[in-house]
Scaffold this motif. Structure first.
Motif, PDB file in Angstrom:
ATOM      1  N   ASP A  58       0.821  -1.215   0.000  1.00  0.00           N
ATOM      2  CA  ASP A  58       0.000   0.000   0.000  1.00  0.00           C
ATOM      3  C   ASP A  58       0.856   1.266   0.000  1.00  0.00           C
ATOM      4  N   ALA A  59       2.163   1.142  -0.272  1.00  0.00           N
ATOM      5  CA  ALA A  59       3.027   2.317  -0.361  1.00  0.00           C
ATOM      6  C   ALA A  59       2.637   3.190  -1.550  1.00  0.00           C
ATOM      7  N   ASP A  60       2.957   4.478  -1.463  1.00  0.00           N
ATOM      8  CA  ASP A  60       2.625   5.413  -2.542  1.00  0.00           C
ATOM      9  C   ASP A  60       3.559   5.270  -3.741  1.00  0.00           C
ATOM     10  N   VAL A  61       4.834   5.041  -3.454  1.00  0.00           N
ATOM     11  CA  VAL A  61       5.849   4.929  -4.497  1.00  0.00           C
ATOM     12  C   VAL A  61       6.685   3.690  -4.232  1.00  0.00           C
ATOM     13  N   ILE A  62       6.907   2.872  -5.253  1.00  0.00           N
ATOM     14  CA  ILE A  62       7.771   1.698  -5.146  1.00  0.00           C
ATOM     15  C   ILE A  62       8.968   1.910  -6.056  1.00  0.00           C
ATOM     16  N   ILE A  63      10.165   1.725  -5.509  1.00  0.00           N
ATOM     17  CA  ILE A  63      11.388   1.849  -6.295  1.00  0.00           C
ATOM     18  C   ILE A  63      12.139   0.523  -6.209  1.00  0.00           C
ATOM     19  N   ILE A  64      12.397  -0.075  -7.364  1.00  0.00           N
ATOM     20  CA  ILE A  64      13.101  -1.355  -7.430  1.00  0.00           C
ATOM     21  C   ILE A  64      14.523  -1.103  -7.911  1.00  0.00           C
ATOM     22  N   GLY A  65      15.485  -1.561  -7.126  1.00  0.00           N
ATOM     23  CA  GLY A  65      16.893  -1.461  -7.504  1.00  0.00           C
ATOM     24  C   GLY A  65      17.460  -2.848  -7.723  1.00  0.00           C
ATOM     25  N   GLY A  66      17.743  -3.199  -8.962  1.00  0.00           N
ATOM     26  CA  GLY A  66      18.255  -4.529  -9.287  1.00  0.00           C
ATOM     27  C   GLY A  66      19.742  -4.483  -9.592  1.00  0.00           C
ATOM     28  N   ARG A  69      13.786  11.809  -1.998  1.00  0.00           N
ATOM     29  CA  ARG A  69      13.150  13.036  -2.489  1.00  0.00           C
ATOM     30  C   ARG A  69      11.635  12.891  -2.497  1.00  0.00           C
ATOM     31  N   PHE A  70      11.124  11.729  -2.911  1.00  0.00           N
ATOM     32  CA  PHE A  70       9.680  11.499  -2.854  1.00  0.00           C
ATOM     33  C   PHE A  70       9.185  11.515  -1.408  1.00  0.00           C
ATOM     34  N   ALA A  71       9.973  10.938  -0.490  1.00  0.00           N
ATOM     35  CA  ALA A  71       9.584  10.912   0.923  1.00  0.00           C
ATOM     36  C   ALA A  71       9.484  12.332   1.482  1.00  0.00           C
ATOM     37  N   LEU A  72      10.393  13.203   1.073  1.00  0.00           N
ATOM     38  CA  LEU A  72      10.351  14.589   1.533  1.00  0.00           C
ATOM     39  C   LEU A  72       9.131  15.324   0.996  1.00  0.00           C
ATOM     40  N   GLN A  73       8.534  14.797  -0.073  1.00  0.00           N
ATOM     41  CA  GLN A  73       7.295  15.368  -0.606  1.00  0.00           C
ATOM     42  C   GLN A  73       6.058  14.847   0.131  1.00  0.00           C
ATOM     43  N   GLY A  74       6.276  13.974   1.126  1.00  0.00           N
ATOM     44  CA  GLY A  74       5.153  13.453   1.905  1.00  0.00           C
ATOM     45  C   GLY A  74       4.678  12.083   1.487  1.00  0.00           C
ATOM     46  N   LYS A  75       5.395  11.421   0.579  1.00  0.00           N
ATOM     47  CA  LYS A  75       4.978  10.106   0.083  1.00  0.00           C
ATOM     48  C   LYS A  75       5.529   8.981   0.963  1.00  0.00           C
ATOM     49  N   SER A  76       4.785   7.878   0.990  1.00  0.00           N
ATOM     50  CA  SER A  76       5.275   6.641   1.604  1.00  0.00           C
ATOM     51  C   SER A  76       6.018   5.875   0.511  1.00  0.00           C
ATOM     52  N   VAL A  77       7.328   5.739   0.669  1.00  0.00           N
ATOM     53  CA  VAL A  77       8.188   5.158  -0.367  1.00  0.00           C
ATOM     54  C   VAL A  77       8.724   3.815   0.114  1.00  0.00           C
ATOM     55  N   PHE A  78       8.671   2.820  -0.765  1.00  0.00           N
ATOM     56  CA  PHE A  78       9.152   1.472  -0.453  1.00  0.00           C
ATOM     57  C   PHE A  78      10.238   1.135  -1.469  1.00  0.00           C
ATOM     58  N   VAL A  79      11.484   0.992  -0.998  1.00  0.00           N
ATOM     59  CA  VAL A  79      12.617   0.669  -1.869  1.00  0.00           C
ATOM     60  C   VAL A  79      12.959  -0.811  -1.712  1.00  0.00           C
ATOM     61  N   LEU A  80      12.958  -1.530  -2.825  1.00  0.00           N
ATOM     62  CA  LEU A  80      13.260  -2.960  -2.842  1.00  0.00           C
ATOM     63  C   LEU A  80      14.571  -3.165  -3.576  1.00  0.00           C
ATOM     64  N   LEU A  81      15.560  -3.748  -2.893  1.00  0.00           N
ATOM     65  CA  LEU A  81      16.900  -3.902  -3.453  1.00  0.00           C
ATOM     66  C   LEU A  81      17.271  -5.373  -3.579  1.00  0.00           C
ATOM     67  N   SER A  82      17.805  -5.758  -4.722  1.00  0.00           N
ATOM     68  CA  SER A  82      18.246  -7.136  -4.937  1.00  0.00           C
ATOM     69  C   SER A  82      19.408  -7.134  -5.935  1.00  0.00           C
ATOM     70  N   ASP A  83      20.562  -7.599  -5.538  1.00  0.00           N
ATOM     71  CA  ASP A  83      20.873  -8.356  -4.350  1.00  0.00           C
ATOM     72  C   ASP A  83      22.066  -7.650  -3.708  1.00  0.00           C
ATOM     73  N   MET A  84      21.980  -7.369  -2.398  1.00  0.00           N
ATOM     74  CA  MET A  84      23.015  -6.602  -1.731  1.00  0.00           C
ATOM     75  C   MET A  84      24.300  -7.397  -1.527  1.00  0.00           C
ATOM     76  N   THR A  85      24.252  -8.708  -1.629  1.00  0.00           N
ATOM     77  CA  THR A  85      25.491  -9.494  -1.606  1.00  0.00           C
ATOM     78  C   THR A  85      26.251  -9.298  -2.909  1.00  0.00           C
ATOM     79  N   GLN A  86      25.529  -9.278  -4.029  1.00  0.00           N
ATOM     80  CA  GLN A  86      26.169  -8.995  -5.312  1.00  0.00           C
ATOM     81  C   GLN A  86      26.770  -7.606  -5.305  1.00  0.00           C
ATOM     82  N   TRP A  87      26.068  -6.652  -4.740  1.00  0.00           N
ATOM     83  CA  TRP A  87      26.576  -5.284  -4.620  1.00  0.00           C
ATOM     84  C   TRP A  87      27.867  -5.271  -3.803  1.00  0.00           C
TER      85      TRP A  87
END
Length: 443
Positions: free
Chosen positions: A167-175, A226-244
Motif C-alpha cells: 500500500d506504499a505510494d511509491v515503489i522503487i526497485i533497484g536490481g 526526495r519522494f519521501a520529503l514530498q510526503g509520500k510513503s516510499v518502499f525501496v526494494l533492493l536485490s541483491d546486496m550481496t552482489q553489490w
C-alpha cells in the motif's frame, strides 16, 4: 568557471584509473574524454595528496593513457520528477525504456542521511499482502530489513509480488546483477498488475559495468528520499546486496586496499550502513522503507553478518517458504497492537503451537508420538505450512487473521489454544463455518 582538463593518466584498471590532479573533491564527478571525442563519466573515490583515483562508470574497456580527464566540480546527480514514475533506468541513471532523459531537477546521489532530529519513531504498518510478513513479522514504515536466502531461492519473485501488493505510494526497485529474464519478470509483473504508474526501476544486469551496479542502491535511495520529503510513503526494494558487496570487493581489490574478512573491504559495515540508514519516517513529510535481498550460504558470511547488526530484523527464505522461526521484525510491536484486537494474541498462539509441533516432529523420529493431541499438532504443522508459509499467496491482513482462526478451529479445541475467552467469543468460527479455509477447500 573554466574546468581544467588533465592528461597523463598514471594507471588504468578494470573499473578504475588514477591521475595526478589538484583541487579535486571526494565523490566529484568527472568526464573521461577519448581521443575520438567521445565522453564517459567517472567518479572520484579516493584522494591521497594530488593522487586521485576514479571509478569508471563504463568500466576500463577502451580507456587509454591518451584519454583526458575533466573534473566537473559537482557530485554525481540524477534527474528527479514525478515523470519518473513508470520509467526504467540503468545503473548510471540513464533511461533504458526508450523514454526521454530527465534534465530538469537534479538530486545529489549518495548524499547524507536524514537529520536524526527529523526522524520519528516508526508507528505505521506497511502492508505487503504476504501472511508470513503481515501477521507474524509485521513490516513498519521506515523499517530497514533484509531477506536472507540462498542463491536460487525465488526472492526476486517475492519482491515483485510485494511491489504489486504493497500500500506504499511509491515503489522503487533497484536490481543489481540481474539476469535479463529476472529484469523482464519484474517489468512484466508490474505492468500486468497495473502498478507501473507508481513504480520506478533502476536496473543493472550482469552484463553491465560493475560501477553501474554499485550506483543502483544510491540512485534508488536518492530518488526515494526526495519522494519521501514530498510526503509520500516510499518502499525501496533492493536485490541483491550481496552482489553489490561483491562489486565493492572487486573495486577495493583493484585499489590494492588491505582486505578484511574473505577479501571484503574493511569498511564493508559502514558502506552497507550508509545505504540502509536512509530508511526514515520524516517529521512533517513521508517515509522511506527498505527491503533488501541478501543472498548467503550461512549467516556467518560477512555480508549477512554485517547486515544483521545494521537492520531491524530479517526474513528467512528457505525451500521457497518464508520461515517463522529465525525471521524477526524488531519493530512489529510498534504496530500489531493497533491493526486488529486479536492480531498480537493470535500471532503468539500460532507460533507457540507451531513450536510444540516442531518438538513432536523430533519425537516422531523415535516413534514416541501416538497421543491424539500430538497427532493433531503434526497435522496443524502441515496446514500451517501449506496455508500460511507460501510467500506467493496474497491475503489482506484481515483475511490472513481469519485464516489463522480457521486453522486453529480445524485442529484444536477452544481450551487448547491459550487465548482469552473474549477473543474466542469474538473470532472463533462456528463449527464448519470457516471464513477462509472453507473457500480454499473448493479450489
Amino acid at each position: 568557471m573554466l574546468q581544467k582538463t588533465y592528461e597523463n593518466i598514471d594507471s588504468i584498471g578494470r573499473a578504475i584509473l588514477s591521475i595526478k590532479a589538484q583541487g579535486v573533491h571526494n565523490k566529484e564527478l568527472a568526464e573521461v574524454i577519448y581521443p575520438n571525442g567521445q565522453k564517459a563519466f567517472a567518479q572520484v573515490i579516493a584522494l591521497d595528496g594530488d593522487h586521485v583515483t576514479l571509478q569508471l562508470f563504463g568500466g576500463g574497456f577502451g580507456v587509454s593513457t591518451n584519454c583526458k580527464i575533466r573534473f566537473l566540480g559537482k557530485p554525481v546527480q540524477v534527474g528527479f520528477s514525478d515523470d519518473m514514475l513508470g520509467r526504467v533506468y540503468s545503473g548510471s541513471g540513464q533511461p533504458i525504456d526508450g523514454g526521454p532523459e530527465l534534465l530538469s531537477d537534479r538530486v545529489r546521489v549518495a548524499g547524507p542521511s536524514i537529520n536524526p532530529v527529523k526522524r520519528l519513531i516508526p508507528k505505521d504498518m506497511i502492508r505487503t499482502g504476504v501472511p508470513m510478513i503481515d501477521v507474524f513479522n509485521t513490516l513498519v514504515r521506515s523499517q530497514k530489513i533484509p531477506i536472507f536466502a540462498k542463491a536460487g531461492e525465488p526472492y526476486n519473485r517475492l519482491l515483485a509480488n510485494i511491489a504489486t501488493q504493497t500500500d506504499a505510494d511509491v515503489i522503487i526497485i533497484g536490481g543489481v546483477g540481474l539476469k535479463y529474464d529476472e529484469y523482464h519478470y519484474f517489468r512484466q509483473r508490474i505492468e500486468d498488475a497495473g502498478s507501473k504508474d507508481k513504480t520506478i526501476m533502476f536496473i543493472h544486469t550482469h552484463r553491465d559495468s560493475i560501477v553501474e551496479g554499485l550506483m543502483v542502491p544510491d540512485l534508488a535511495l536518492a530518488v526515494g528520499e526526495r519522494f519521501a520529503l514530498q510526503g509520500k510513503s516510499v518502499f525501496v526494494l533492493l536485490s541483491d546486496m550481496t552482489q553489490w558487496s561483491d562489486y565493492l570487493r572487486q573495486v577495493a581489490n583493484a585499489q590494492d586496499q588491505i582486505p578484511a574478512n574473505q577479501g571484503y573491504p574493511g569498511d564493508l559495515y559502514s558502506q552497507l550502513a550508509s545505504r540502509y540508514e536512509k530508511a526514515a519516517d520524516i517529521d512533517g513529510a513521508g517515509s522511506l522503507t527498505i527491503l533488501g535481498v541478501t543472498t548467503m550460504d550461512d549467516v556467518t558470511h560477512p555480508v549477512p553478518d554485517n547486515t544483521g547488526y545494521i537492520t531491524e530484523g530479517q526474513f528467512y527464505m528457505k525451500d521457497g517458504y518464508l520461515e517463522l522461526f529465525g525471521s524477526l521484525s524488531r519493530l512489529k510491536q510498534q504496530v500489531n497492537d493497533r491493526t486488529r484486537p486479536d492480531h498480537r494474541s493470535i500471532m503468539n498462539a500460532m507460533a507457540r503451537l507451531l513450536s510444540e509441533a516442531e518438538e513432536r516432529v523430533k519425537a516422531q523420529k523415535f516413534g514416541s508420538v501416538k497421543d491424539d493431541y500430538s497427532l493433531r499438532l503434526l497435522e496443524y504443522r502441515k496446514t500451517f505450512q501449506r496455508e500460511l508459509m507460501d510467500p506467493f499467496r496474497y491475503l489482506e491482513l484481515e483475511d490472513a487473521l481469519d485464516l489463522c482462526w480457521d486453522i486453529l478451529a480445524q485442529h484444536f479445541k477452544k481450551e487448547e489454544v491459550g487465548l482469552s475467552t473474549k477473543l474466542i467469543e469474538d473470532y472463533w468460527p462456528e463449527k464448519g463455518k470457516f471464513k477462509i479455509l472453507k473457500e480454499m477447500s473448493h479450489e
